[in-house]
Each structure stands twice: as C-alpha cells, then as structure tokens.
Write a protein that holds these residues in place. Sequence first.
Motif, PDB file in Angstrom:
ATOM      1  N   HIS A  56      10.693   2.320   8.892  1.00  0.00           N
ATOM      2  CA  HIS A  56      11.192   1.783   7.631  1.00  0.00           C
ATOM      3  C   HIS A  56      10.570   0.429   7.346  1.00  0.00           C
ATOM      4  N   ASN A  57      10.196   0.251   6.072  1.00  0.00           N
ATOM      5  CA  ASN A  57       9.627  -1.011   5.629  1.00  0.00           C
ATOM      6  C   ASN A  57      10.356  -1.487   4.380  1.00  0.00           C
ATOM      7  N   LYS A  58      10.363  -2.758   4.206  1.00  0.00           N
ATOM      8  CA  LYS A  58      10.832  -3.355   2.959  1.00  0.00           C
ATOM      9  C   LYS A  58       9.613  -3.866   2.207  1.00  0.00           C
ATOM     10  N   ILE A  59       9.394  -3.332   1.028  1.00  0.00           N
ATOM     11  CA  ILE A  59       8.311  -3.836   0.187  1.00  0.00           C
ATOM     12  C   ILE A  59       8.901  -4.836  -0.789  1.00  0.00           C
ATOM     13  N   ALA A  94      11.458 -14.594 -13.720  1.00  0.00           N
ATOM     14  CA  ALA A  94      10.996 -13.747 -12.611  1.00  0.00           C
ATOM     15  C   ALA A  94      12.144 -13.525 -11.632  1.00  0.00           C
ATOM     16  N   PHE A  95      12.181 -12.325 -11.044  1.00  0.00           N
ATOM     17  CA  PHE A  95      13.259 -11.952 -10.132  1.00  0.00           C
ATOM     18  C   PHE A  95      12.681 -11.287  -8.889  1.00  0.00           C
ATOM     19  N   TYR A  96      13.387 -11.473  -7.769  1.00  0.00           N
ATOM     20  CA  TYR A  96      13.050 -10.762  -6.552  1.00  0.00           C
ATOM     21  C   TYR A  96      13.541  -9.324  -6.645  1.00  0.00           C
ATOM     22  N   VAL A  97      12.811  -8.442  -5.993  1.00  0.00           N
ATOM     23  CA  VAL A  97      13.279  -7.073  -5.809  1.00  0.00           C
ATOM     24  C   VAL A  97      12.697  -6.574  -4.493  1.00  0.00           C
ATOM     25  N   ARG A  98      13.469  -5.783  -3.741  1.00  0.00           N
ATOM     26  CA  ARG A  98      13.002  -5.261  -2.448  1.00  0.00           C
ATOM     27  C   ARG A  98      13.231  -3.760  -2.413  1.00  0.00           C
ATOM     28  N   PHE A  99      12.176  -3.039  -2.056  1.00  0.00           N
ATOM     29  CA  PHE A  99      12.233  -1.583  -2.011  1.00  0.00           C
ATOM     30  C   PHE A  99      12.222  -1.099  -0.555  1.00  0.00           C
ATOM     31  N   GLU A 100      13.054  -0.083  -0.261  1.00  0.00           N
ATOM     32  CA  GLU A 100      12.942   0.621   1.019  1.00  0.00           C
ATOM     33  C   GLU A 100      11.814   1.637   0.894  1.00  0.00           C
ATOM     34  N   TRP A 101      10.890   1.565   1.820  1.00  0.00           N
ATOM     35  CA  TRP A 101       9.703   2.433   1.718  1.00  0.00           C
ATOM     36  C   TRP A 101       9.091   2.552   3.103  1.00  0.00           C
ATOM     37  N   ASP A 102       8.905   3.794   3.565  1.00  0.00           N
ATOM     38  CA  ASP A 102       8.282   3.945   4.883  1.00  0.00           C
ATOM     39  C   ASP A 102       6.986   4.740   4.759  1.00  0.00           C
ATOM     40  N   GLY A 103       6.288   4.847   5.862  1.00  0.00           N
ATOM     41  CA  GLY A 103       4.977   5.465   5.873  1.00  0.00           C
ATOM     42  C   GLY A 103       4.964   6.895   5.398  1.00  0.00           C
ATOM     43  N   SER A 104       6.066   7.617   5.581  1.00  0.00           N
ATOM     44  CA  SER A 104       6.104   9.017   5.180  1.00  0.00           C
ATOM     45  C   SER A 104       6.079   9.193   3.668  1.00  0.00           C
ATOM     46  N   MET A 105       6.323   8.109   2.937  1.00  0.00           N
ATOM     47  CA  MET A 105       6.336   8.188   1.471  1.00  0.00           C
ATOM     48  C   MET A 105       4.949   7.983   0.865  1.00  0.00           C
ATOM     49  N   LEU A 126       4.011  -5.745  -6.469  1.00  0.00           N
ATOM     50  CA  LEU A 126       4.398  -5.447  -5.090  1.00  0.00           C
ATOM     51  C   LEU A 126       3.486  -6.227  -4.163  1.00  0.00           C
ATOM     52  N   GLU A 127       4.080  -6.857  -3.162  1.00  0.00           N
ATOM     53  CA  GLU A 127       3.312  -7.691  -2.249  1.00  0.00           C
ATOM     54  C   GLU A 127       3.386  -7.141  -0.832  1.00  0.00           C
ATOM     55  N   ASP A 128       2.313  -7.336  -0.104  1.00  0.00           N
ATOM     56  CA  ASP A 128       2.255  -6.954   1.314  1.00  0.00           C
ATOM     57  C   ASP A 128       2.596  -5.491   1.525  1.00  0.00           C
ATOM     58  N   VAL A 129       2.122  -4.629   0.648  1.00  0.00           N
ATOM     59  CA  VAL A 129       2.275  -3.201   0.874  1.00  0.00           C
ATOM     60  C   VAL A 129       1.424  -2.841   2.089  1.00  0.00           C
ATOM     61  N   PRO A 130       1.993  -2.147   3.082  1.00  0.00           N
ATOM     62  CA  PRO A 130       1.252  -1.878   4.329  1.00  0.00           C
ATOM     63  C   PRO A 130      -0.129  -1.292   4.059  1.00  0.00           C
ATOM     64  N   ASN A 131      -1.124  -1.954   4.600  1.00  0.00           N
ATOM     65  CA  ASN A 131      -2.525  -1.541   4.492  1.00  0.00           C
ATOM     66  C   ASN A 131      -3.064  -1.503   3.068  1.00  0.00           C
ATOM     67  N   GLN A 132      -2.301  -2.034   2.128  1.00  0.00           N
ATOM     68  CA  GLN A 132      -2.715  -2.010   0.716  1.00  0.00           C
ATOM     69  C   GLN A 132      -2.794  -3.406   0.109  1.00  0.00           C
ATOM     70  N   GLY A 133      -1.974  -4.295   0.585  1.00  0.00           N
ATOM     71  CA  GLY A 133      -1.942  -5.628  -0.003  1.00  0.00           C
ATOM     72  C   GLY A 133      -1.081  -5.656  -1.247  1.00  0.00           C
ATOM     73  N   THR A 134      -1.625  -6.150  -2.340  1.00  0.00           N
ATOM     74  CA  THR A 134      -0.875  -6.308  -3.588  1.00  0.00           C
ATOM     75  C   THR A 134      -1.164  -5.138  -4.533  1.00  0.00           C
ATOM     76  N   ILE A 135      -0.104  -4.607  -5.110  1.00  0.00           N
ATOM     77  CA  ILE A 135      -0.220  -3.573  -6.146  1.00  0.00           C
ATOM     78  C   ILE A 135       0.472  -4.110  -7.393  1.00  0.00           C
ATOM     79  N   ARG A 136      -0.209  -4.025  -8.521  1.00  0.00           N
ATOM     80  CA  ARG A 136       0.302  -4.627  -9.745  1.00  0.00           C
ATOM     81  C   ARG A 136       0.572  -3.567 -10.822  1.00  0.00           C
ATOM     82  N   PHE A 137       1.643  -3.791 -11.551  1.00  0.00           N
ATOM     83  CA  PHE A 137       2.021  -2.948 -12.680  1.00  0.00           C
ATOM     84  C   PHE A 137       2.132  -3.849 -13.913  1.00  0.00           C
TER      85      PHE A 137
END
Length: 869
Positions: free
Chosen positions: A18-21, A112-123, A146-157
Amino acid sequence: MFQVPGVSGILNPGGHGHNKIKGTVVLMRKNVLDFNSVSDLTKGNVGGVIGTGLGVVGSTVDTLTAFLGRSVSLQLISATQSDENGKGKVGKDTFIEGIITSLPTLGAGESAFYVRFEWDGSMGIPAAFHIKNYMQVEFYLKSLTLEDVPNQGTIRFVCNSWIYNANIYKKSVRTFFANHSYVPSETPAALVHYREEELKNLRGDGTGERVEHDRIYDYDVYNDLGNPDLNEDFARPILGGSATHPYPRRGRTGRYPTRKDSKCEKPGEIYVPRDENFGHLKSSDFLANGIKSISQFVLPAFESVFDLNLTPTEFDSFQDVRDLCEGGIKLPTNVISTISPLPVVKELFRTDGEQVLKFPTPHVIQVSKSAWMTDEEFGREMIAGVNPNVIRGLQEFPPKSNLDPATYGDQNSKITADVLDLDGSTVDEALANKRLFVLDYHDIFMPYIRRINQTYAKTYATRTILFLKEDGTLKPVAIELSLPHPGGDHSGAISQVILPAKEGVESTIWLLAKAYVVVNDSCYHQLMSHWLNTHAVMEPYVIATHRQLSALHPIYKLLTPHYRDTMNINALARQTLINADGIIEKSFLPSKYSVEMSSAVYKNWVFTDQALPADLIKRGVAVEDPSAPHGLRLLIEDYPYAVDGLEIWALIKSWVQEYVSLYYAKEDDVKSDPELQHWWKEVVEKGHGDLKDKPWWPKLQTPEELVEVCTIIIWTGSALHAAVNFGQYPYAGFVLNRPTSSRRLLPEQGTPEYEEMVKSHQKAYLRTITSKFQTLIDLSVIEMLSRHASDEIYLGQRDNPYWTSDSKALEAFQKFGNKLKEIEEKLGRKNTDEKLRNRVGPVQLPYTLLHPTSDEGLTFRGIPNSISI
C-alpha cells in the motif's frame, strides 16, 4: 510493463504494497469569477470559496477547509490495469484534507488543498481521475498534481473546468485525464472507455433546452437575432440552413420559439457550455458586463439626454468631436446619477464630479489633429489600418461588376481613363506594371442601397481607384458613387465620378466622397472582416473540436487555446451587438440589414482562402515567387499588414508542422485517425454545412493537409482577429476618420445644403456622417472591444506550462515563443525605416497591430491566442 508518455520510470503492475500518493488540488471559488466580486478580489479576500450569499462559508481558511472537507471526492483511474469490463481500475474515494497557504504558483483567487490517495502497485499507473461535488454550488477546478508517484515522479492534470453538484447529471462523476497526448490508436486500453464516454457526454442528444450547468456542444442556425413577437420591425431572417441566407452555425441553446414564428428562438440569456464561460480574472467578464451595461443602462440614458434636448444634437465643428477626448461632454446630473454607479462607466468613461463624459484620445490624432484628412492617409489605412485585407489589384479597366445583369442591369464602372492622374502613366501602362488598385464595395452594397436609403441613412455603393506611386504610397485618383436607378434595379446604376481636389467646394465634395467610401469600409470591416470572418466562422471549429476530439488528442491540445472565450463573446454579441435594434443596428449604416449582408458575403467565403498567402494572391496584391521571402512577392512592397502578417503566418505554420510531425509521421496516419476524420467531417458538413458541397474543402487525408487546416484556424483566431480588432478605437475612436454611417447624399447645387457646404466644409461633413448620438454609442463600445485584459494570453504563451507531458512538443513550443520575440524586434525596426512611409503615415502612427505581445489596455498591439473580446 507500461510507461506513461512524458514521465520517467516504470511501475511494475504486479507489485503490491500500500502506498499513499500525495496530491495538490487547485480550485477557484465561484464568487471570484462573479462580476460583482472584483473589488473583493483586489482586497485579497480568500473567504467564501464556494459562492456568495449562502451563509455556509466563512471568511477564514479554517471554515473553508472544514466545509470542503468531505464535500468533494476524488478517485484515481489506472491506465495500465483494467477491471472485468476492460475499463481502467478505479481507486478508493479520497477527500480534500487541508488548505495550502504558501504555494508560490497560485494565482489571484486560487486556493490549493492537500489530497492523499490510497494506491498500491497492483493498480498500475494512474492517468485519469473521477471527481464528485456533493455541494449545492459549483467551483472552478484548475488542476490536480500527483507527487512522488512510485517510479513515475510527478503526474499532472490540467482541468480548467466548472464542477457542479454530482446529482444534477445523469452521470454523477466527472472524468479528467493526465496531460499526456494520445492519438486514438495509441490510447492505453484501460482509458479507451473513459475517452469515448467523455466525448459522448459532450455531444448530448440534440434535444431539450440547455441550462447553465450543461456541458453540451451542439449546432444551430442564427434564428435568435430578431424578436417578431414585439412587432414586424424586430423580425430578422434566419441565417443558416438555406441557400438564400447561408451562415456558419452557432452553439445550440434549445430555447423556446417565439409565438409568431415557431422557427425563431426567443431572445434572452444565451447558453454556452459552462466551460466556455469566462473562467478567469480579467476578466473579459468585466468587458462583457460592460457591453451589457452600455446596452441596458448607458444607451437609454443617452437617448433621454437627446430626447429632452439636454445637449446639442449635432457636432458643429471638428473641435467639438475632438472635445470628446480633450474636454468631454457635460451631462445632466440625473443622467450621471443613473450610470455612474456602473463599474464600466467609472473605468471607461472616467466621469467625475463635473458630470463630464470623456474618452481617451484616439491614437490617430495623438500627434496630428488633421493628418487624417490627407489622401495619403486615406490610402495608407487600406493597407495599414483596421481593415487592411480588402484592397485588391485592378486586373481590368474600368472595373466590372459580378452582379447578375438580368436582375441589376449594367453595374459596370463608369470611370473613364482620361480623368485619372497617374503621374504621367497611361492606364494600360499602370495595369501592365501592376500599379492600379481598387477598393470595391459596389457589388456588396448595391443590392441593399435602395432599402438602406429608405431608412434614416442615405449612402452610395462605392469604388475607389488608387495608384501606387514611386515612393510606395497609394494615391486615390477617383471615387465612384453609385445609386440604384430610379426606374428599377434592372435598369442598372446611376453613377458619378468624383476626382481629387484641394481647393474650393470641389475639395469639400472630395472629402465627402472619401467619407462615403470609409462608411462602406467601416461597415464591411465590422460585419464581414471582423464579425463574420473571425468570430462567426470560428465557432463551428470550437464546437466540433469538443464534440469529436478527446482532451487526450494532440490536435485538441494544439487548437483549444485558440478557442478561449470565443463562444462566450459570440453569445454576448447575439444578445447586445448584432441583434435586432442592437448596438450595431443603432450605429452602423445597414441598420436592420447588417447581419443579413454578412450572409450574402458568406456565400463566397472559401476556407482555403483564409490562409494569408492565398488571400494575398487571390486579391492580386501578391504573386508567387520562390526567390522572395515566404515564396511571395508583394506588389505593394510597403504593405504593413501583409509584411508583418506573412512573418507571423510563416512562424505559426512552422510550429504547427513541427508539432503535427510528432504524432503523424506517416502519410496514412491522418487518414486512419477516426477522431480526426469525424472532427473534420463535422466541421464541413455541420459547422459550415451550407457550403459543404464546395470543392475547395481540404480532404484531410495527409499530414500536409492537417497542417494547412490547423494553421488557418490558429491564424484566424489569433493574428487575423488581432489585425482587425485592436485598431478599432485607435483609428475609429475619432469618428471623423472612420464614420460608420451617412445621413444624406451629396448636396445638389441650388439647395440650402449646397450653400452650407460652400460656407463650411466642417458642418457639411458633420451633417453627413455619423450623428452625435451614434458616435457616443460607437465610442462606448469600441473602446472596450479594443482593450486587452489583464490576464490575456498571447500567441506563443499558454495558461499552464504543463499543458502537455510531451517534452518534444514543449521544446517546439518554446522555440515558437522565442522566434516570436525575435520577429517582434524585427517588426519594431521596420517602423523606424524612414523609406517605409506606410509604416507610420502622415498621422505618425507606427503599425504595431501584429506585434505579438502587449500590456493591458488600449495599446494598438498584441496578438491574443484567441478571440476573447
């Protein structure tokens, strides 16, 4: 394994744990974008993030955070892992946690607001998200990062969209995609469903009345300009859907029909898709509401002043006109009290305790008060003024008419060669040397002159012959003024030829003849060059793009910045500018026939001729020459609009070529892109459906055709509109220079009007052209239309630096911006070249309309990305 374009690293889809993004959501409160909250913004008030007057949101950050806490949910969507239905897996709901008070990139009014997503490698890799708004009021979602996405870094929308209560839609969630670009065939399988579903939502089903929160793009004809329920005088023909009155399509609203004509919609507030509403701070909201204020409050106040004879109804001297900016007009206290509370009056009219209505000094008289009267300036403004793309090379003499002789008789020119002063050349020599040019409004106006002259207006259809002198300037050598034959249209035209004169009553007649030409030119400019050829023709591209090209499509990302605010400003025009008895009809010569005339011109509109090189060649002011810059040799070498325009055109095309090549490398790639093909088919067959059978439409089968199409669209929405819009007040703010109407014909000898002309050329001119009341209308509106807003986005700029994750596209765009800066410096140097007399002219006004950048306000320069005013 799968790698999302534009971000480094690979996330192992088989991994667990489990990871928190962590993410950042940026939004803007509703009242920031409300017209009445502008003063609140200037005070830096960050309270009331979601609407005003509801009493649920306090003025503090803590109250704001608590309120939003569990009212907005987000769920990430995988681009690499699918559920049993083949759709990208959707993560768990998460909610906004707290406000970020120190983010340096926040703009005015943004939170601006914080948000944290539950996200693991299986997703797998997240590349889209759902959002639900459970509140009763909407907010403007700017972005999610999104910041510090595992092995991805930053993803922007990049979102830039209004989010309403989820329960008012059939589909309760909104879907946004990361800033990646995919042609349809390369879309990750897990995102295909979401891509197609979002487009389906935007198309709607073509039924029902649209309401504010809708996001639906659809087409309709212009059937809402008139109101036959009031009386016959307010009825207007439907434009579009017929061979008689063809027209580009506008956005469908689905409003109820009028009682007297079931094919006409009732006028009123006009729907545009919610995200097409002004969603930024300038705001154009201010300008838009300013135009509404003028229509609803200021014009009635002016009318009362003139009805009650509280101010002179006529200008008596040219100085009276200059006093509009030098001294102002004193208005009665009761009028000022009516209109002074309006922000637009305070900002644009600069009233004060003395009840004075005062306008800015137009650029055309800032250096010389009388140079506008010269023949050289008259000719120069045809190639460097606000309407520089109508003059054409004369191919035969005398000019011939294309009107059907069976209906209109002989409409050919009656100008003879022996009356022309061509500096020693014969007409044949001047034609052979391509030194004769014509500004020809005869065929456009003649079918309407009889009807126009039955109104308050009195005018002619005009032709102007000009000779290109050795010094590169244009000398008008004859003006033809034509009227319909009193025996009927089939009997041809009654014409008189006016020649240049510098003394006596003949010089006044020549001055008036030039005024009739400029009235024709002013009306053609506003209705055809400006409204039809930029505003109206662009709207179908906007609609088709949102209906058929996904936000993931690279061409969507290329074109949509050039659509910003266009549907909204067009809707405003239908409400207050081009509608029956609207501002245009009140102050421009054709009055009730104004927009109908633009339909007649649209019959001969050709998409491919909107390319600047094609336009110059078609008008006979340039010829192909591979050895010349941009492959064209200008026949008027010192033609500021064409010279500067070709630089901008070539650079836009170069940028588009480089961008398109990133996604369409092979010849068949364009043909095999279904979204692109559906888009172009809809532009042609629906958006411009009245001309769909014309053979000149590009087939859009190759990358080269795609480049041509996109370059024309971008040019039209940016540089062409800038060239015909932002010079309006600088040139036409002085009504003597560009009158919009004429009220009487040339006086005949033996009449009191002729004697007045002999005694005072100024009074004769002022009694002929635009009235004082009409002048105030004109100035009030065109001042706003000529202004740049504080948050305007110019060619070579984007509102978000992360508009795409494609590094090659970003590099190409950066190069485009850098070259625009170089061109701006190059064009500035041209204006200092004393040999180029048309660059500044007798009025000493350097041509800067196609300089890419600008400050806020009335600057006479700057190329916005889009038609935003």
